[in-house]
Write a protein that holds these residues in place. Structure first.
Motif, PDB file in Angstrom:
ATOM      1  N   THR A 111      12.027  11.128  61.787  1.00 32.37           N
ATOM      2  CA  THR A 111      12.437  10.925  61.037  1.00 32.37           C
ATOM      3  C   THR A 111      14.298  10.473  60.719  1.00 32.37           C
ATOM      4  O   THR A 111      14.723   9.708  60.639  1.00 32.37           O
ATOM      5  CB  THR A 111      11.931  11.210  59.947  1.00 32.37           C
ATOM      6  N   THR A 128      15.987   4.443  63.331  1.00 29.60           N
ATOM      7  CA  THR A 128      16.437   3.264  62.589  1.00 29.60           C
ATOM      8  C   THR A 128      15.981   2.338  62.855  1.00 29.60           C
ATOM      9  O   THR A 128      16.121   1.167  62.018  1.00 29.60           O
ATOM     10  CB  THR A 128      17.780   3.140  64.218  1.00 29.60           C
ATOM     11  N   THR A 129      14.861   2.190  63.155  1.00 29.90           N
ATOM     12  CA  THR A 129      13.379   1.333  62.784  1.00 29.90           C
ATOM     13  C   THR A 129      12.116   1.545  61.593  1.00 29.90           C
ATOM     14  O   THR A 129      12.298   2.855  61.440  1.00 29.90           O
ATOM     15  CB  THR A 129      12.650   0.736  63.665  1.00 29.90           C
ATOM     16  N   LEU A 130      11.878   0.391  60.955  1.00 30.25           N
ATOM     17  CA  LEU A 130      11.151   0.835  60.073  1.00 30.25           C
ATOM     18  C   LEU A 130       9.056   1.865  61.027  1.00 30.25           C
ATOM     19  O   LEU A 130       8.822   2.634  60.273  1.00 30.25           O
ATOM     20  CB  LEU A 130       9.805   0.089  59.324  1.00 30.25           C
ATOM     21  N   LEU A 142      10.078   5.099  61.470  1.00 24.19           N
ATOM     22  CA  LEU A 142      10.428   6.078  60.330  1.00 24.19           C
ATOM     23  C   LEU A 142       8.672   6.003  59.838  1.00 24.19           C
ATOM     24  O   LEU A 142       8.533   7.587  59.406  1.00 24.19           O
ATOM     25  CB  LEU A 142      11.311   5.568  59.575  1.00 24.19           C
ATOM     26  N   GLN A 169      22.124   0.805  55.003  1.00 25.80           N
ATOM     27  CA  GLN A 169      22.229   0.729  56.110  1.00 25.80           C
ATOM     28  C   GLN A 169      21.118   0.129  57.083  1.00 25.80           C
ATOM     29  O   GLN A 169      20.895  -0.455  58.338  1.00 25.80           O
ATOM     30  CB  GLN A 169      22.527   2.576  56.810  1.00 25.80           C
ATOM     31  N   LEU A 170      19.483   0.138  56.799  1.00 29.18           N
ATOM     32  CA  LEU A 170      18.365  -0.360  57.831  1.00 29.18           C
ATOM     33  C   LEU A 170      18.453  -1.205  57.126  1.00 29.18           C
ATOM     34  O   LEU A 170      17.306  -1.961  58.284  1.00 29.18           O
ATOM     35  CB  LEU A 170      17.598   1.453  57.633  1.00 29.18           C
ATOM     36  N   LEU A 206      18.459   3.784  53.026  1.00 29.67           N
ATOM     37  CA  LEU A 206      17.591   3.519  53.791  1.00 29.67           C
ATOM     38  C   LEU A 206      17.768   1.670  53.797  1.00 29.67           C
ATOM     39  O   LEU A 206      17.489   0.918  54.631  1.00 29.67           O
ATOM     40  CB  LEU A 206      16.934   4.098  53.515  1.00 29.67           C
ATOM     41  N   TRP A 226      22.747   7.906  57.956  1.00 32.30           N
ATOM     42  CA  TRP A 226      21.255   7.478  58.809  1.00 32.30           C
ATOM     43  C   TRP A 226      21.336   7.190  59.542  1.00 32.30           C
ATOM     44  O   TRP A 226      21.593   5.487  59.823  1.00 32.30           O
ATOM     45  CB  TRP A 226      20.305   7.499  57.685  1.00 32.30           C
ATOM     46  N   LEU A 271      15.606  -1.539  55.149  1.00 34.96           N
ATOM     47  CA  LEU A 271      14.260  -1.635  54.221  1.00 34.96           C
ATOM     48  C   LEU A 271      14.470  -2.115  52.739  1.00 34.96           C
ATOM     49  O   LEU A 271      15.513  -2.662  51.727  1.00 34.96           O
ATOM     50  CB  LEU A 271      14.371  -0.246  53.977  1.00 34.96           C
TER      51      LEU A 271
END
Length: 218
Positions: free
Chosen positions: A146, A150-152, A155, A94-95, A91, A217, A97
């Motif tokens: 979830t 692709t965004t907080l 999620l 890739q995203l 996470l 993910w 975070l």
């Protein structure tokens, strides 16, 4: 009308003929009514006894199957709780975070319990196992959100929905077990159910990152 010794025959006295025909003195009528009610009550209980025995027999035969279902459900709950923690490197990479975001997502799964636990118990008293089924549905919906997020924000939404379902499920598991296991086997049943949580946590730690790395993910 003939008189006997200056008295009117019993059958000819006003009101007594009716009492004789219907059972005699009013006290006798009350006694007969009480016996009738008691007989009807015994008959109803006797007729209902086989049904109650059948229901208890079915419960005794299926309770271990139901325990297995609850065990799998609670294992899935622990696995879902651990998913974000075990997939943290993915996470973050890739995203984009931060690890603080990962900690927030982990905590959001348990946050609904602060608000949902008490109302969930009240709903469980009214609707029973339907609340458990509703909790499982919410866990599935939250897991899908979830998994494709692709965004907080997405999620966070998925974790809150999943956590709400998990709270509804967790509140009623012990109550259902107490209903199904009323003898000494309740201790073994509770021990088996409690084992499901560390099993799910361990499975999530061992396989969560590998699964997320294989499929990505999202």
């Amino acid at each position: 009308m003939k008189m006997t010794g200056g008295r009117m025959p019993l059958q000819s006295r006003p009101g007594l003929a009716h009492q004789s025909a219907s059972g005699g003195h009013p006290c006798n009528l009350q006694l007969m009514s009480g016996l009738k009610n008691a007989t009807e009550l015994c008959l109803v209980r006797w007729l209902n006894a086989p049904a109650s025995a059948d229901r208890r027999g079915i419960m005794l035969r299926t309770r271990w199957i139901m325990l297995a279902v609850l065990f799998i459900a609670r294992t899935a709950m622990a696995l879902q709780f651990q998913t974000v923690g075990s997939s943290a490197p993915l996470l973050v990479g890739q995203l984009g975070l931060s690890y603080a975001d990962i900690g927030t997502l982990i905590g959001l799964y348990l946050l609904p319990g602060v608000v949902i636990a008490l109302p969930g118990g009240l709903l469980g008293q009214r609707f029973g196992i339907n609340v458990v089924l509703g909790g499982l549905v919410l866990m599935v919906i939250g897991g899908v959100i979830t998994g494709f997020a692709t965004t907080l924000g997405m999620l966070s939404l998925g974790r809150l929905v999943s956590g709400t379902g998990a709270v509804l499920l967790n509140v009623l598991l012990t109550k259902l077990l107490a209903d199904w296991f009323t003898d000494r086997s309740v201790t073994a049943a509770l021990a088996i159910l409690v084992t499901s949580w560390p099993l799910g946590i361990g499975a999530g730690l061992a396989g969560g990152h590998a699964v997320a790395g294989t499929f990505g993910w999202p």
